[in-house]
Design a protein around this motif. Structure first.
Motif, PDB file in Angstrom:
ATOM      1  N   ILE A   1      -5.708  -3.851  -7.803  1.00 44.83           N
ATOM      2  CA  ILE A   1      -4.625  -2.889  -7.563  1.00 44.83           C
ATOM      3  C   ILE A   1      -5.123  -1.474  -7.229  1.00 44.83           C
ATOM      4  O   ILE A   1      -4.557  -0.803  -6.370  1.00 44.83           O
ATOM      5  CB  ILE A   1      -3.716  -2.829  -8.818  1.00 44.83           C
ATOM      6  CG1 ILE A   1      -2.942  -4.150  -8.943  1.00 44.83           C
ATOM      7  CG2 ILE A   1      -2.794  -1.616  -8.792  1.00 44.83           C
ATOM      8  CD1 ILE A   1      -1.498  -4.116  -8.550  1.00 44.83           C
ATOM      9  N   ASP A   2      -6.171  -1.033  -7.904  1.00 45.74           N
ATOM     10  CA  ASP A   2      -6.633   0.346  -7.664  1.00 45.74           C
ATOM     11  C   ASP A   2      -7.010   0.555  -6.200  1.00 45.74           C
ATOM     12  O   ASP A   2      -6.781   1.624  -5.632  1.00 45.74           O
ATOM     13  CB  ASP A   2      -7.840   0.661  -8.556  1.00 45.74           C
ATOM     14  CG  ASP A   2      -7.525   0.382 -10.014  1.00 45.74           C
ATOM     15  OD1 ASP A   2      -7.405   1.336 -10.788  1.00 45.74           O
ATOM     16  OD2 ASP A   2      -7.365  -0.806 -10.370  1.00 45.74           O
ATOM     17  N   GLU A   3      -7.598  -0.486  -5.604  1.00 47.36           N
ATOM     18  CA  GLU A   3      -7.944  -0.385  -4.182  1.00 47.36           C
ATOM     19  C   GLU A   3      -6.684  -0.257  -3.324  1.00 47.36           C
ATOM     20  O   GLU A   3      -6.684   0.447  -2.315  1.00 47.36           O
ATOM     21  CB  GLU A   3      -8.745  -1.613  -3.743  1.00 47.36           C
ATOM     22  CG  GLU A   3     -10.137  -1.698  -4.342  1.00 47.36           C
ATOM     23  CD  GLU A   3     -10.964  -2.841  -3.757  1.00 47.36           C
ATOM     24  OE1 GLU A   3     -12.165  -2.639  -3.510  1.00 47.36           O
ATOM     25  OE2 GLU A   3     -10.425  -3.950  -3.548  1.00 47.36           O
ATOM     26  N   ALA A   4      -5.633  -0.950  -3.748  1.00 53.45           N
ATOM     27  CA  ALA A   4      -4.389  -0.913  -2.977  1.00 53.45           C
ATOM     28  C   ALA A   4      -3.678   0.434  -3.133  1.00 53.45           C
ATOM     29  O   ALA A   4      -3.067   0.941  -2.185  1.00 53.45           O
ATOM     30  CB  ALA A   4      -3.476  -2.054  -3.416  1.00 53.45           C
ATOM     31  N   LEU A   5      -3.760   1.016  -4.327  1.00 54.08           N
ATOM     32  CA  LEU A   5      -3.095   2.305  -4.559  1.00 54.08           C
ATOM     33  C   LEU A   5      -3.698   3.407  -3.692  1.00 54.08           C
ATOM     34  O   LEU A   5      -2.993   4.304  -3.225  1.00 54.08           O
ATOM     35  CB  LEU A   5      -3.172   2.680  -6.049  1.00 54.08           C
ATOM     36  CG  LEU A   5      -2.283   1.812  -6.972  1.00 54.08           C
ATOM     37  CD1 LEU A   5      -2.591   2.108  -8.441  1.00 54.08           C
ATOM     38  CD2 LEU A   5      -0.798   2.015  -6.673  1.00 54.08           C
ATOM     39  N   ILE A   6      -4.998   3.327  -3.469  1.00 54.94           N
ATOM     40  CA  ILE A   6      -5.653   4.306  -2.579  1.00 54.94           C
ATOM     41  C   ILE A   6      -5.032   4.237  -1.182  1.00 54.94           C
ATOM     42  O   ILE A   6      -4.775   5.266  -0.540  1.00 54.94           O
ATOM     43  CB  ILE A   6      -7.176   4.040  -2.519  1.00 54.94           C
ATOM     44  CG1 ILE A   6      -7.810   4.381  -3.868  1.00 54.94           C
ATOM     45  CG2 ILE A   6      -7.833   4.825  -1.387  1.00 54.94           C
ATOM     46  CD1 ILE A   6      -9.254   3.936  -4.018  1.00 54.94           C
ATOM     47  N   LEU A   7      -4.752   3.030  -0.738  1.00 58.59           N
ATOM     48  CA  LEU A   7      -4.154   2.862   0.597  1.00 58.59           C
ATOM     49  C   LEU A   7      -2.737   3.426   0.625  1.00 58.59           C
ATOM     50  O   LEU A   7      -2.340   4.094   1.585  1.00 58.59           O
ATOM     51  CB  LEU A   7      -4.157   1.386   0.996  1.00 58.59           C
ATOM     52  CG  LEU A   7      -5.545   0.758   1.151  1.00 58.59           C
ATOM     53  CD1 LEU A   7      -5.435  -0.750   1.350  1.00 58.59           C
ATOM     54  CD2 LEU A   7      -6.287   1.372   2.337  1.00 58.59           C
ATOM     55  N   ARG A   8      -1.972   3.156  -0.428  1.00 58.72           N
ATOM     56  CA  ARG A   8      -0.608   3.697  -0.480  1.00 58.72           C
ATOM     57  C   ARG A   8      -0.632   5.228  -0.494  1.00 58.72           C
ATOM     58  O   ARG A   8       0.156   5.871   0.198  1.00 58.72           O
ATOM     59  CB  ARG A   8       0.131   3.188  -1.724  1.00 58.72           C
ATOM     60  CG  ARG A   8       0.590   1.755  -1.619  1.00 58.72           C
ATOM     61  CD  ARG A   8       1.760   1.600  -0.643  1.00 58.72           C
ATOM     62  NE  ARG A   8       2.174   0.211  -0.539  1.00 58.72           N
ATOM     63  CZ  ARG A   8       1.766  -0.646   0.404  1.00 58.72           C
ATOM     64  NH1 ARG A   8       0.940  -0.245   1.363  1.00 58.72           N
ATOM     65  NH2 ARG A   8       2.183  -1.897   0.418  1.00 58.72           N
ATOM     66  N   ASP A   9      -1.556   5.799  -1.283  1.00 58.22           N
ATOM     67  CA  ASP A   9      -1.657   7.266  -1.341  1.00 58.22           C
ATOM     68  C   ASP A   9      -1.957   7.840   0.038  1.00 58.22           C
ATOM     69  O   ASP A   9      -1.616   8.985   0.332  1.00 58.22           O
ATOM     70  CB  ASP A   9      -2.765   7.701  -2.318  1.00 58.22           C
ATOM     71  CG  ASP A   9      -2.328   7.500  -3.764  1.00 58.22           C
ATOM     72  OD1 ASP A   9      -1.114   7.276  -3.986  1.00 58.22           O
ATOM     73  OD2 ASP A   9      -3.190   7.539  -4.658  1.00 58.22           O
ATOM     74  N   ALA A  10      -2.637   7.045   0.872  1.00 61.07           N
ATOM     75  CA  ALA A  10      -2.988   7.523   2.207  1.00 61.07           C
ATOM     76  C   ALA A  10      -1.892   7.221   3.227  1.00 61.07           C
ATOM     77  O   ALA A  10      -2.077   7.444   4.424  1.00 61.07           O
ATOM     78  CB  ALA A  10      -4.304   6.890   2.654  1.00 61.07           C
ATOM     79  N   GLY A  11      -0.769   6.660   2.754  1.00 63.67           N
ATOM     80  CA  GLY A  11       0.359   6.460   3.661  1.00 63.67           C
ATOM     81  C   GLY A  11       0.405   5.113   4.359  1.00 63.67           C
ATOM     82  O   GLY A  11       1.183   4.928   5.295  1.00 63.67           O
ATOM     83  N   ILE A  12      -0.411   4.168   3.922  1.00 64.91           N
ATOM     84  CA  ILE A  12      -0.388   2.822   4.512  1.00 64.91           C
ATOM     85  C   ILE A  12       0.821   2.062   3.946  1.00 64.91           C
ATOM     86  O   ILE A  12       0.984   1.973   2.727  1.00 64.91           O
ATOM     87  CB  ILE A  12      -1.687   2.056   4.185  1.00 64.91           C
ATOM     88  CG1 ILE A  12      -2.905   2.835   4.692  1.00 64.91           C
ATOM     89  CG2 ILE A  12      -1.650   0.637   4.731  1.00 64.91           C
ATOM     90  CD1 ILE A  12      -2.956   3.034   6.183  1.00 64.91           C
ATOM     91  N   THR A  13       1.647   1.502   4.816  1.00 62.82           N
ATOM     92  CA  THR A  13       2.919   0.927   4.351  1.00 62.82           C
ATOM     93  C   THR A  13       2.987  -0.598   4.419  1.00 62.82           C
ATOM     94  O   THR A  13       3.929  -1.193   3.900  1.00 62.82           O
ATOM     95  CB  THR A  13       4.092   1.500   5.179  1.00 62.82           C
ATOM     96  OG1 THR A  13       3.817   1.243   6.560  1.00 62.82           O
ATOM     97  CG2 THR A  13       4.242   2.987   4.954  1.00 62.82           C
ATOM     98  N   GLN A  14       2.028  -1.251   5.058  1.00 62.89           N
ATOM     99  CA  GLN A  14       2.061  -2.721   5.141  1.00 62.89           C
ATOM    100  C   GLN A  14       1.977  -3.339   3.742  1.00 62.89           C
ATOM    101  O   GLN A  14       1.415  -2.731   2.834  1.00 62.89           O
ATOM    102  CB  GLN A  14       0.859  -3.247   5.957  1.00 62.89           C
ATOM    103  CG  GLN A  14       1.039  -3.253   7.444  1.00 62.89           C
ATOM    104  CD  GLN A  14       0.941  -1.864   8.038  1.00 62.89           C
ATOM    105  OE1 GLN A  14       0.524  -0.919   7.370  1.00 62.89           O
ATOM    106  NE2 GLN A  14       1.332  -1.735   9.283  1.00 62.89           N
TER     107      GLN A  14
END
Ligand code: PLP
Length: 361
Positions: free
Chosen positions: A65-78
């Motif tokens: 999950i932590d890897e995924a949260l970094i992507l969300r914080d960067a605005g990735i929406t997929q």
């Protein structure tokens, strides 16, 4: 901050990334191809890689999950598939809020889920262990697990398995794994996901609803492709420069432990990259590097910040000359063989000390 007086860097070619994705996605026209960008996108920088691919992919996958949260914080929406699933009960809340797809692979995760079935409505994948013996539900337990899952989870379930030997073209294990998942799924007809890069490239029978594309996306594969029409371009080129040059007479030694001795009058170039940058210390003497259109062998031990190479046979090497450790001119698979490791490990070990330079077009 960004001084970069040292010229050592990893050049990341994003157009190559995109053409690799499209080429590999094309191999499996019936499947959706998920881009696996765990471990900071195999060392390439997950946020930049995700941004570059975001218009093309149906979903991304990361390990936790932590890897995924970094992507969300960067605005990735997929949607983002979490390959190791929930590692704590709270992960279900994150997954719901953030549209992560959780892999369910053990009964503890099921217990966590059953305590919050009222609130959790996210997408689940069920991992079946068909012989990797790492993660997953045993085939004969799938029935029991499904019985414990409420209807809303079973509706959109994806059955998943992971191959242990897909890079071995003559090993029948992959076909057995495919068959086993098929048997489990016979009475359910859920969506399926089997293929990793090796599966996508060499086992068309493994293509299913979702393929999980990792290493090949980055232009390097675990296999020699059967299908020679596939042209992949290396995405990362790791390079440095010559910062020292000296002439040695026969018998003089180079580096720690004097493991390399000149058998003839020699020219040694010192390059500004070492094991602290992720160039492994167990690289053997003779490991090739690329300089001025030629291959030159590593001479002596890798130091923390430097390596030494034998450029006796290359004319007019001078300070500042660019040296490629792997990438467009020298295949990372070849380099890895000289280090008793694999492309995956080399890519993911490049340290944060090495700046990444992105090529956008
Ligand atoms: C890392 C991983 C992949 C991608 O594998 P590649 O060999 O890099 O294509 C796919 N599925 C799972 C479960 C993984 O852990």
């Amino acid at each position: 901050m960004n001084n970069h007086s040292r010229k050592t860097c990893a050049i990341i070619n994003l157009p190559s990334l995109i053409s690799n994705y499209l080429c590999l996605d094309n191999l499996a026209p019936q499947s959706k191809t998920i881009a696996v960008i765990k471990a900071n996108a195999y060392g390439h920088g997950a946020v930049e890689i995700a941004k570059a691919l975001s218009q093309h992919v149906p979903a991304f996958a990361v390990a936790f999950i932590d890897e995924a949260l970094i992507l969300r914080d960067a605005g990735i929406t997929q949607p983002i598939l979490i390959l190791e699933g929930a590692l704590s009960p709270e992960d279900f809340a994150h997954a719901l809020k953030q549209n992560f797809w959780l892999m369910l692979h053990n009964s503890e995760q099921l217990n966590w889920l059953s305590k919050q079935t009222k609130t959790y409505s996210g997408q689940l994948w069920l991992k079946v262990d068909t012989g990797m013996n790492r993660l997953g539900i045993m085939p004969n337990e799938v029935n029991d697990i499904l019985a414990k899952l409420s209807h809303k989870y079973r509706q959109n379930l994806v059955l998943c398995t992971h191959f242990s030997n897909a890079e071995e073209l003559k090993n029948p294990k992959t076909l057995l794994q495919i068959k086993q998942l098929e048997q489990v799924n016979q009475e359910y007809q859920y969506k399926k996901s089997l293929a990793n890069s090796a599966g996508i490239i060499n086992w068309p029978e493994s293509h299913s609803d979702f393929n999980r594309l990792g290493i090949a996306l980055y232009g390097t594969t675990p296999v020699v492709a059967k299908n020679l029409s596939i042209k992949l371009a290396p995405v990362m080129t790791l390079q440095s420069t010559v910062i020292g040059l000296r002439k040695l007479t026969t018998g003089e030694a180079v580096g720690y432990g004097e493991t390399w001795q000149a058998k003839r009058p020699s020219v040694i170039a010192t390059i500004a990259i070492g094991y602290a940058d992720g160039y492994p210390r167990n690289a053997k003497t003779g490991t090739p590097v690329f300089i001025k259109g030629h291959l030159a062998p590593l001479a002596g031990r890798v130091s923390m910040d430097m390596i030494t190479i034998d450029v006796t046979d290359i004319t007019q090497v001078k300070l500042g000359d660019v040296v490629e450790l792997w990438g467009e001119n020298i295949a990372i698979e070849t380099v890895a063989e000289h280090m008793d490791t694999i492309n995956y490990e080399l890519l993911t070990r490049v340290s944060t000390r090495v700046p990444k330079i992105y090529i956008y077009k």
